[in-house]
Structure formats: structure tokens, C-alpha cells
Design a protein around this motif. Structure first.
Motif, mmCIF file in Angstrom:
data_model
loop_
_atom_site.group_PDB
_atom_site.id
_atom_site.type_symbol
_atom_site.label_atom_id
_atom_site.label_comp_id
_atom_site.label_asym_id
_atom_site.label_seq_id
_atom_site.Cartn_x
_atom_site.Cartn_y
_atom_site.Cartn_z
ATOM 1 N N LEU A 115 -18.004 13.198 -12.187
ATOM 2 C CA LEU A 115 -18.314 12.780 -10.814
ATOM 3 C C LEU A 115 -17.442 11.595 -10.414
ATOM 4 C CD1 LEU A 115 -21.894 12.226 -9.343
ATOM 5 C CD2 LEU A 115 -20.085 10.567 -8.993
ATOM 6 N N ALA A 116 -17.365 10.580 -11.282
ATOM 7 C CA ALA A 116 -16.594 9.372 -10.981
ATOM 8 C C ALA A 116 -15.120 9.691 -10.774
ATOM 9 C CB ALA A 116 -16.762 8.351 -12.104
ATOM 10 N N GLU A 117 -14.559 10.568 -11.609
ATOM 11 C CA GLU A 117 -13.153 10.930 -11.479
ATOM 12 C C GLU A 117 -12.900 11.682 -10.178
ATOM 13 O OE1 GLU A 117 -9.099 11.241 -12.507
ATOM 14 O OE2 GLU A 117 -10.715 9.967 -13.286
ATOM 15 N N ALA A 118 -13.765 12.637 -9.860
ATOM 16 C CA ALA A 118 -13.596 13.412 -8.630
ATOM 17 C C ALA A 118 -13.741 12.527 -7.401
ATOM 18 C CB ALA A 118 -14.617 14.551 -8.590
ATOM 19 N N MET A 119 -14.682 11.603 -7.442
ATOM 20 C CA MET A 119 -14.861 10.673 -6.319
ATOM 21 C C MET A 119 -13.630 9.794 -6.136
ATOM 22 S SD MET A 119 -17.768 10.187 -4.405
ATOM 23 C CE MET A 119 -18.113 8.436 -4.356
ATOM 24 N N ALA A 120 -13.097 9.266 -7.223
ATOM 25 C CA ALA A 120 -11.928 8.390 -7.139
ATOM 26 C C ALA A 120 -10.747 9.119 -6.510
ATOM 27 C CB ALA A 120 -11.564 7.862 -8.523
ATOM 28 N N ILE A 121 -10.529 10.350 -6.932
ATOM 29 C CA ILE A 121 -9.428 11.137 -6.377
ATOM 30 C C ILE A 121 -9.645 11.381 -4.885
ATOM 31 C CG2 ILE A 121 -8.338 13.420 -6.411
ATOM 32 C CD1 ILE A 121 -8.914 13.449 -9.464
ATOM 33 N N SER A 122 -10.867 11.730 -4.507
ATOM 34 C CA SER A 122 -11.157 12.064 -3.113
ATOM 35 C C SER A 122 -11.100 10.837 -2.209
ATOM 36 C CB SER A 122 -12.530 12.735 -3.012
ATOM 37 O OG SER A 122 -12.534 13.966 -3.695
ATOM 38 N N VAL A 123 -11.637 9.711 -2.676
ATOM 39 C CA VAL A 123 -11.591 8.482 -1.873
ATOM 40 C C VAL A 123 -10.147 8.022 -1.693
ATOM 41 C CG1 VAL A 123 -12.220 6.033 -1.853
ATOM 42 C CG2 VAL A 123 -13.934 7.759 -2.442
ATOM 43 N N ALA A 124 -9.350 8.076 -2.761
ATOM 44 C CA ALA A 124 -7.940 7.688 -2.655
ATOM 45 C C ALA A 124 -7.213 8.571 -1.650
ATOM 46 C CB ALA A 124 -7.267 7.776 -4.022
ATOM 47 N N HIS A 125 -7.495 9.871 -1.670
ATOM 48 C CA HIS A 125 -6.851 10.784 -0.725
ATOM 49 C C HIS A 125 -7.262 10.452 0.709
ATOM 50 C CE1 HIS A 125 -4.929 14.358 0.799
ATOM 51 N NE2 HIS A 125 -6.074 14.833 1.258
ATOM 52 N N ALA A 126 -8.538 10.143 0.926
ATOM 53 C CA ALA A 126 -9.000 9.774 2.265
ATOM 54 C C ALA A 126 -8.318 8.497 2.753
ATOM 55 C CB ALA A 126 -10.519 9.600 2.263
ATOM 56 N N LEU A 127 -8.111 7.536 1.845
ATOM 57 C CA LEU A 127 -7.413 6.309 2.218
ATOM 58 C C LEU A 127 -5.952 6.598 2.577
ATOM 59 C CD1 LEU A 127 -8.827 3.862 -0.483
ATOM 60 C CD2 LEU A 127 -9.356 3.864 1.971
ATOM 61 N N GLU A 128 -5.321 7.471 1.814
ATOM 62 C CA GLU A 128 -3.935 7.834 2.114
ATOM 63 C C GLU A 128 -3.824 8.456 3.508
ATOM 64 O OE1 GLU A 128 -3.079 10.425 -1.147
ATOM 65 O OE2 GLU A 128 -2.100 8.852 -2.319
ATOM 66 N N ILE A 129 -4.762 9.306 3.866
ATOM 67 C CA ILE A 129 -4.753 9.929 5.190
ATOM 68 C C ILE A 129 -4.906 8.864 6.273
ATOM 69 C CG2 ILE A 129 -6.021 11.455 6.752
ATOM 70 C CD1 ILE A 129 -6.662 13.187 4.305
ATOM 71 N N ALA A 130 -5.866 7.940 6.086
ATOM 72 C CA ALA A 130 -6.081 6.888 7.079
ATOM 73 C C ALA A 130 -4.844 6.007 7.229
ATOM 74 C CB ALA A 130 -7.296 6.046 6.688
ATOM 75 N N ILE A 131 -4.213 5.669 6.118
ATOM 76 C CA ILE A 131 -2.989 4.860 6.176
ATOM 77 C C ILE A 131 -1.889 5.615 6.906
ATOM 78 C CG2 ILE A 131 -1.159 3.801 4.790
ATOM 79 C CD1 ILE A 131 -3.352 3.309 2.624
ATOM 80 N N GLY A 132 -1.777 6.904 6.652
ATOM 81 C CA GLY A 132 -0.763 7.705 7.329
ATOM 82 C C GLY A 132 -0.964 7.759 8.829
#
Length: 226
Positions: free
Chosen positions: A12-29
Motif C-alpha cells: 500500500l505504502a509503495e503504491a501510494m508513494a508512486i501515485s502521489v508523486a505522479h499527481a505532483l508531477e502533473i500539477a507541476i507540469g
């Protein structure tokens, strides 16, 4: 709502970390920056320790909190201390951090802390929420005398709550702020919280504040469980 079930809390922790990082990348973009608001407590620690290694533009990220206990910044119960200890390191050490309680003066005057935060308000793009066994999320507790105000206030922002069954007054995002985020992630583990989640999915009720987020977020929430 999107539900992701995992066989272990580590997965769960690994999947969350990957998904949150991806969401941040989208927002930064989209914006050139991103604001991430995270929850405290023990539950997100494993995710923090994975997220802090993710390769994203951390210097374009501001990290803050969904809620905080009104305690000194170095107190054992401080969510800010937990974030500094487990998230603001390695790659994520380049991120800016906005604590909800800045110093002892704000412990004595939490309304002053709320005034500071709301005067410099930046809507979080990505929010990470937990869920209590009573159905609370952030510091929106079912029995808190300020709950009605927290649910009804149309303007996103912070406020003070006084949960009757929890230690310390709290500073918390109101419901409008939770619903205004571009992405909301919810995580929980164990059979007791799974049962609470099932009740919350039956429909929105102030008796289970998490149900209001699950039912009303315009893009739908991402729910990770184990």
C-alpha cells in the motif's frame, strides 16, 4: 472513486508513494508548482519514507499539513515534527514546508495561526488523508462542536476544532478545502477501518465525515487499503 486493495501495508505504502508523486508531477507540469497537504499519525510514515526518494521537481513543491495538534513544533505529538523526520529528507528535502503551528506563541493562540495560514492561503493540489475508526478525516471529528461550521463553510481554509475524544485542540482544513483539491488520496488498513469505509460508502453523513469527501469530490478520490 477508485479503489486499490493491497495484500500488505508495505505494498500500500509503495503504491501510494508512486501515485502521489505522479499527481505532483502533473500539477507541476500544469502550474509550475504543486502544494501537497499530508496527514500525520503513524499510518503515513511508510509512505513518506518511500515518497521522499521519488525523483520529481521537489524544489517546485510546497508541503504542508491537512491538520495539526496544537502543540509545540518539537512535541512528540506534532504532525509537523513527523513530516520533518520522515518526509523532508533525501530528494524531498528540497521542498518548502509550511507548518500549521510555527512556534510557542501559536500554541497559546491557535486562532492567530489560522489567521496566518488563511492570509497566505494556497489551495493544496494534492491531499493525502487517513481515516479514523470513528469515520473522522483530517480533524473533522463527528463529535467536535465545530463540525457543522467545518462542513458548511464555503471558503476553503483552516480552522480550529476541539475534538471531545482526542487530546489537544486541532488546526484543520475544512471540507471545502478538501473538496477543492485536484487529487485526494485516502488510505487505511485493517478490518475495523474496512468496515467503517463500507459504512461510509453507503452515503454521505456528518456522522462519518470521510463519507462527505468520498461522495462529493468532483474528480473522485483514490482509495488505497490493505
Amino acid at each position: 472513486m477508485r479503489r486499490y486493495e493491497h495484500t500488505s501495508e508495505a505494498d500500500l505504502a509503495e503504491a501510494m508513494a508512486i501515485s502521489v508523486a505522479h499527481a505532483l508531477e502533473i500539477a507541476i507540469g500544469v502550474n509550475g508548482w504543486a502544494v501537497l497537504a499530508v496527514s500525520g499519525g503513524r499510518s503515513p510514515v511508510a509512505m513518506f519514507e518511500r515518497l521522499r526518494h521519488r525523483t520529481i521537481r521537489w524544489d517546485a513543491v510546497t508541503i504542508t499539513l491537512v491538520d495539526e495538534r496544537v502543540v509545540p513544533p518539537d512535541h512528540d505529538d506534532s504532525n509537523g515534527a513527523l513530516v520533518r523526520r520522515h518526509l523532508l529528507r533525501e530528494a524531498a528535502g528540497k521542498a518548502a514546508f509550511v507548518p500549521l503551528v510555527a512556534d510557542a506563541a501559536e500554541v497559546a493562540d491557535p486562532a492567530g495561526a489560522v489567521a496566518r495560514l488563511n492570509a497566505a492561503w494556497r489551495q493544496p493540489d494534492v491531499i493525502v488523508l487517513g481515516m479514523g475508526e470513528d469515520g473522522h478525516t483530517a480533524s473533522l471529528f463527528p463529535e467536535a462542536p465545530e463540525l457543522e461550521q467545518a462542513l458548511a463553510e464555503p471558503q476553503p481554509g483552516y480552522m480550529v476544532t476541539h475534538p471531545r475524544e482526542a487530546p489537544h485542540a486541532r488546526i484543520t482544513l475544512n471540507l471545502a478545502a478538501l473538496l477543492a483539491a485536484e487529487r485526494v488520496f485516502v488510505s487505511f488498513a485493517g478490518p475495523v477501518k474496512t468496515a467503517v469505509f463500507a459504512r461510509a460508502c453507503k452515503g454521505p453523513t456528518p456522522a462519518l465525515p470521510i463519507s462527505l469527501v468520498l461522495s462529493r469530490h468532483r474528480h473522485g478520490t483514490d482509495v488505497f487499503s490493505a
